[in-house]
Design a protein around this motif. Structure first.
Motif: not given
Length: 541
Positions: A1-26
């Protein structure tokens, strides 16, 4: 479980979830398990807002019978069983007593009828392989039976009680974290301490967010075909840039206090002046809560104030009759906000806890959804509904992930009693308290923690006297669980801060281990400790 925001931003996604509480995590877990390309961001740490400030209950919501919300109750009770099944290390049965103090026969019959319906709505509560997890139905207890179970209830006026069963979480923060871990194991990318600043647009369509890494100030564009706003009490603030947002929140402040144990093994559900409160046994102490008052300030400003604490203690003292609690009895206090749908109700207590998924395409922002309201218990089911809408928007065949049956990372064992016996046999060199903390917080993944002590057995010792969290657990949080700050470890990866200030020696040792991994200077380490201590409102340092 590694944090790499630069690598994350280098791709595009089907879905982006904003909010890492229990709802967003689920949501991230469900979407990744369906094979979608998923990104999840959280402006602070995982489950650091509303998700960490609950009563720690996974329950149907007995009081919703009064408002005839049978669908919400049934949904909650079905989800309660699912959480027991997929997270048996973190969710366990808890017996509740509803004491009677000279109430009339009519009130008793009404409550008993309500509990009969509650049992009926949870008809599948025994559909679990582990007998220890199966919940009995309710029954009436005499005064003598109540006192035998809970001697402190031997007070004038007690005539008996009803006993019923719900469930309790040992750590809602770790339960949310395990959903993030599972999402990432299924291919999602995730990063905490990333704040969404504004929505990106391709014409009218929302195409992701402009975001800032709050640890270094770097800004990124995170692009996705669908964006889900799961920011909880902050959801409407994120939407302020939109001209005609249909989302209107009512924020309700709830506080809890932790005091010395008031009961042995049973929780109490107490009706008082038209409302209710809980007396909840937890880690050898008692959680009292909760309050329910409208909150008008910025969500970041929520704190348990002295008047909040005094008001709650007064209600408890009046309601149960055997306590004379004052603020000197309070070991810890915490506050959170419920993001309720503003349905015009004049009372946040009476407002519905139903969730709502808002399609902003109806207001000129296609490919943006907001998930509003809801209960901790129903978050997995709400996530399933949200991902159904994502697949529909992307014109993909509707599939279903096994989120209701696949165990979370620490839940891979069939029966609790056998698991405890196996751990005791495998780890005789550790104290019972350390074994209990390891298995309670990490479940079947406890070996992942122990490996950090391979070259230093001293890391298997608690970080100080009086606590059961080890140095290995602190290092595991920093190395493998995206713990960026000392607060992340103290409040959301371990049990160190759950009962209030754990003592300066514990904080110093945990900070030393975190500093070793993150390369903090002495000044930075000192600031990390100060930041943690500022979050203990009742601490006598």
């Amino acid at each position: 479980m590694q944090r790499d925001v630069q690598a994350m931003a280098a791709q595009s996604y089907d879905v982006l979830v904003v909010g890492g509480g229990i709802t967003g995590s689920c949501i991230a877990r469900d979407a990744a398990m369906r094979g979608l390309k998923v990104a999840l961001i959280e402006r602070r740490d995982w489950s650091s807002g509303t998700s960490s400030a609950s009563s720690k209950l996974v329950h149907g919501g007995l009081r919703y019978l009064k408002s005839l919300e049978f669908g919400l109750i049934r949904e909650s009770l079905a989800e309660r069983r699912i959480w027991e099944r997929i997270a048996p290390h973190l969710v366990r049965p808890l017996p509740f007593l509803v004491p009677f103090f000279k109430e009339g026969l009519g009130q008793r019959l009404t409550l008993r009828a309500g509990l009969t319906l509650y049992d009926w709505l949870s008809y599948d509560k025994a559909w679990l392989d582990d007998p220890e997890q199966r919940l009995p139905g309710h029954r009436m207890l005499t005064r003598a039976e109540v006192i035998a179970r809970e001697p402190n209830l031997d007070v004038p006026g007690l005539t008996g009680a009803l006993v019923y069963y719900d469930c309790q979480m040992d750590s809602p923060e770790r339960l949310g974290l395990e959903c993030v871990i599972d999402a990432m194991r299924s291919g999602a990318r995730a990063a905490n301490y990333v704040e969404a600043l504004e929505f990106l647009r391709d014409g009218a369509k929302v195409a992701g967010v402009r975001a800032r890494d709050t640890l270094n100030g770097t800004e990124y564009q995170l692009r996705a075909q669908v964006t889900i706003n799961a920011a909880g009490p902050w959801a409407d603030l994120l939407l302020q840039q939109m001209d005609n947002s249909p989302v209107h929140l009512m924020r309700s402040k709830g506080i809890h206090v932790i005091v010395p144990a008031l009961t042995k093994t049973h929780a109490l559900t107490v009706q008082h002046k038209g409302k209710h409160f809980f007396v909840l046994p937890w880690r050898g102490h008692t959680i009292l809560g909760t309050t329910d008052t409208p909150f008008q300030d910025h969500p970041d400003a929520v704190r348990p104030g002295a008047s909040d604490i005094d008001d709650l203690l007064r209600v408890v003292n009046e309601g149960i009759g055997f306590t004379r609690l004052t603020s000197t009895d309070v070991r810890h206090a915490y506050a959170g906000l419920r993001p309720l749908i503003d349905d015009g109700s004049s009372s946040s207590y009476n407002a519905s806890r139903k969730s709502e998924i808002v399609d902003h395409g109806d207001s000129g922002a296609p490919a943006l959804f907001s998930v509003i309201g809801g209960k901790w218990t129903t978050s997995r089911h709400v996530a399933q509904q949200a991902v159904d809408l994502v697949q529909k928007t992307l014109k993909l065949p509707l599939t279903r992930a096994a989120t209701s049956s696949k165990p979370l990372p620490g839940g891979n064992f069939p029966r609790r009693a056998q698991f405890r016996a196996d751990v005791d046999k495998a780890l005789p060199h550790l104290s019972p308290e350390v074994r209990e903390a390891l298995t309670r917080l990490h479940g079947s993944a406890y070996a992942d923690v122990l490996c950090h002590a391979k070259d230093d057995p001293g890391l298997l010792s608690p970080v100080s006297n009086g606590v059961s969290d080890t140095g290995a657990a602190v290092l595991h949080a920093a190395r493998a669980e995206m713990a960026v700050t000392l607060s992340d470890v103290v409040f959301r990866r371990s049990g160190l801060g759950g009962l209030g200030h754990p003592g300066r020696a514990a904080l110093d040792r945990a900070a030393e281990l975190m500093a070793r991994h993150h390369g903090w200077s002495p000044q930075q380490t000192g600031q990390q400790i100060a930041d943690v201590e500022a979050q203990f409102p009742m601490a006598a340092h």
